[in-house]
Design a protein around this motif. Structure first.
Motif, mmCIF file in Angstrom:
data_model
loop_
_atom_site.group_PDB
_atom_site.id
_atom_site.type_symbol
_atom_site.label_atom_id
_atom_site.label_comp_id
_atom_site.label_asym_id
_atom_site.label_seq_id
_atom_site.Cartn_x
_atom_site.Cartn_y
_atom_site.Cartn_z
ATOM 1 N N UNK A 179 31.096 6.557 -12.618
ATOM 2 C CA UNK A 179 30.170 6.457 -13.750
ATOM 3 C C UNK A 179 30.630 5.294 -14.637
ATOM 4 N N UNK A 180 29.790 4.265 -14.849
ATOM 5 C CA UNK A 180 30.213 3.091 -15.615
ATOM 6 C C UNK A 180 30.790 3.414 -16.988
ATOM 7 N N UNK A 181 30.192 4.352 -17.707
ATOM 8 C CA UNK A 181 30.700 4.678 -19.042
ATOM 9 C C UNK A 181 32.129 5.211 -18.975
ATOM 10 N N UNK B 125 28.369 1.353 -10.178
ATOM 11 C CA UNK B 125 27.636 2.619 -10.329
ATOM 12 C C UNK B 125 27.357 3.235 -8.969
ATOM 13 N N UNK B 126 27.529 4.538 -8.877
ATOM 14 C CA UNK B 126 27.277 5.242 -7.618
ATOM 15 C C UNK B 126 25.962 6.005 -7.634
ATOM 16 N N UNK B 127 25.324 6.071 -8.793
ATOM 17 C CA UNK B 127 23.995 6.674 -8.888
ATOM 18 C C UNK B 127 23.149 5.815 -9.805
ATOM 19 N N UNK C 230 22.673 1.945 -3.219
ATOM 20 C CA UNK C 230 24.065 1.675 -2.875
ATOM 21 C C UNK C 230 24.232 0.291 -2.267
ATOM 22 N N UNK C 231 23.286 -0.105 -1.423
ATOM 23 C CA UNK C 231 23.361 -1.429 -0.796
ATOM 24 C C UNK C 231 23.220 -2.532 -1.834
ATOM 25 N N UNK C 232 22.310 -2.341 -2.791
ATOM 26 C CA UNK C 232 22.125 -3.350 -3.845
ATOM 27 C C UNK C 232 23.373 -3.460 -4.717
ATOM 28 N N UNK C 233 23.978 -2.326 -5.038
ATOM 29 C CA UNK C 233 25.190 -2.339 -5.861
ATOM 30 C C UNK C 233 26.354 -2.995 -5.130
ATOM 31 N N UNK C 234 26.458 -2.721 -3.833
ATOM 32 C CA UNK C 234 27.538 -3.318 -3.049
ATOM 33 C C UNK C 234 27.352 -4.828 -2.933
ATOM 34 N N UNK C 235 26.116 -5.267 -2.753
ATOM 35 C CA UNK C 235 25.846 -6.705 -2.685
ATOM 36 C C UNK C 235 26.187 -7.380 -4.007
ATOM 37 N N UNK C 236 25.864 -6.723 -5.116
ATOM 38 C CA UNK C 236 26.203 -7.258 -6.427
ATOM 39 C C UNK C 236 27.715 -7.372 -6.588
ATOM 40 N N UNK C 237 28.447 -6.343 -6.183
ATOM 41 C CA UNK C 237 29.908 -6.360 -6.306
ATOM 42 C C UNK C 237 30.521 -7.483 -5.471
ATOM 43 N N UNK C 238 30.000 -7.686 -4.265
ATOM 44 C CA UNK C 238 30.512 -8.766 -3.407
ATOM 45 C C UNK C 238 30.264 -10.127 -4.040
ATOM 46 N N UNK C 239 29.072 -10.320 -4.581
ATOM 47 C CA UNK C 239 28.737 -11.601 -5.221
ATOM 48 C C UNK C 239 29.623 -11.855 -6.437
ATOM 49 N N UNK C 240 29.842 -10.833 -7.255
ATOM 50 C CA UNK C 240 30.686 -10.993 -8.439
ATOM 51 C C UNK C 240 32.134 -11.295 -8.048
ATOM 52 N N UNK D 195 16.340 6.184 -0.836
ATOM 53 C CA UNK D 195 16.491 5.544 -2.144
ATOM 54 C C UNK D 195 17.967 5.420 -2.513
ATOM 55 N N UNK D 196 18.755 6.441 -2.159
ATOM 56 C CA UNK D 196 20.192 6.376 -2.414
ATOM 57 C C UNK D 196 20.828 5.218 -1.649
ATOM 58 N N UNK D 197 20.456 5.067 -0.388
ATOM 59 C CA UNK D 197 21.030 4.009 0.441
ATOM 60 C C UNK D 197 20.615 2.637 -0.067
ATOM 61 N N UNK D 198 19.365 2.518 -0.490
ATOM 62 C CA UNK D 198 18.893 1.245 -1.011
ATOM 63 C C UNK D 198 19.640 0.866 -2.290
#
Length: 264
Positions: free
Chosen positions: A93-95, A40-42, A62-72, A57-60
């Motif tokens: 958009x995930x959908x 997700x980008x938003x 994005x960083x959380x999503x990128x960390x999740x993607x790396x872990x997965x 808030x956008x950067x925070x």
């Protein structure tokens, strides 16, 4: 060839999805598996009436999503020796991402969305809007996978037959198949002879397990009866009563094992 789309949405359920994907490769014959994480980008949980939208808030997010993607991706790489591919990470958009990927899939793997709002939204999309067969995996994987398959039969519509068709390869490979029939259900009807004949021809003659709902919610009753016959895999179509899906997802697995649920 069975085309499987395995959706990884959170680290807590990644190993269940990867384990089930490896089992499908080993048990279902020729199988092509796509491991996908929609990035997700938003923030879908952002409330513009209650929160202030800022670059921070956008950067925070994005960083959380990128960390999740790396872990997965790291979790997926650990399963490469089982024949699984690398994780595909698609941003957007995930959908929209899942809708496009699901069109080419015969079966979709998703963790039961207990507390995972993103998985819940994807489940609603796949079942209600796209009408795709979904294999829901429990938070605690059973000791076996699709060795004892229970089929919830109803003549309410042809969704049960389509769900069975989606897992034919697993039915041919399982050790035991059981057809669950609620005798006091308004849609109770004997399973078609064609289904019985196909299981017989595959060397997996099905036994019929009749039961009474006896006032139980149909979703709760099906899970209980599947566990009662020792099933580790439940195949079901659309349930005719509102809230049945919630009943199936909310019911905790017994201590001995959980069940994978294939729904259409």
């Amino acid at each position: 060839m069975l085309r499987v789309l395995a959706l990884l949405t959170e680290t807590a359920t990644a190993d269940q999805i990867l384990s089930a994907s490896a089992c499908l490769l080993a048990q279902a014959g020729p199988t092509a598996i796509t491991l996908l994480h929609p990035l997700a980008q938003s923030d879908p949980d952002f409330m513009p009436t209650e929160e202030v939208h800022t670059a921070r808030t956008d950067a925070r997010f994005a960083a959380a999503q990128q960390a999740l993607a790396v872990e997965l991706a790291q979790r997926a790489d650990a399963w490469r020796q089982s024949g699984l591919p690398s994780l595909e990470i698609r941003a957007g958009a995930p959908e929209q991402i899942v809708t496009a990927a699901a069109r080419e899939a015969d079966l979709i793997l998703l963790a039961a969305p207990q507390g995972d709002a993103d998985a819940r939204a994807l489940l609603d999309l796949l079942l209600l809007r796209l009408a795709k067969p979904v294999l829901l995996l429990p938070r605690q994987m059973p000791h076996s996978f699709a060795q004892s398959i229970a089929i919830a039969w109803s003549d309410a519509d042809n969704a049960a037959a389509r769900a069975i068709g989606a897992v034919q390869a697993l039915l041919r490979a399982c050790q035991r198949a059981t057809i669950l029939l609620g005798t006091d259900s308004p849609h109770a009807a004997p399973p078609p002879q064609a289904l019985l004949d196909s299981l017989e021809a595959a060397g997996r003659p099905a036994r019929l397990h009749e039961f009474a709902l006896a006032g139980r919610h149909v979703g709760t009753a099906l899970l209980a009866e599947a566990h009662a016959v020792g099933a580790d895999f439940l195949v079901m179509g659309r349930l005719p009563m509102a809230g049945c899906a919630k009943s199936c997802l909310a019911a905790p697995p017994p201590r001995c094992c959980g069940s994978s649920i294939c729904r259409y």
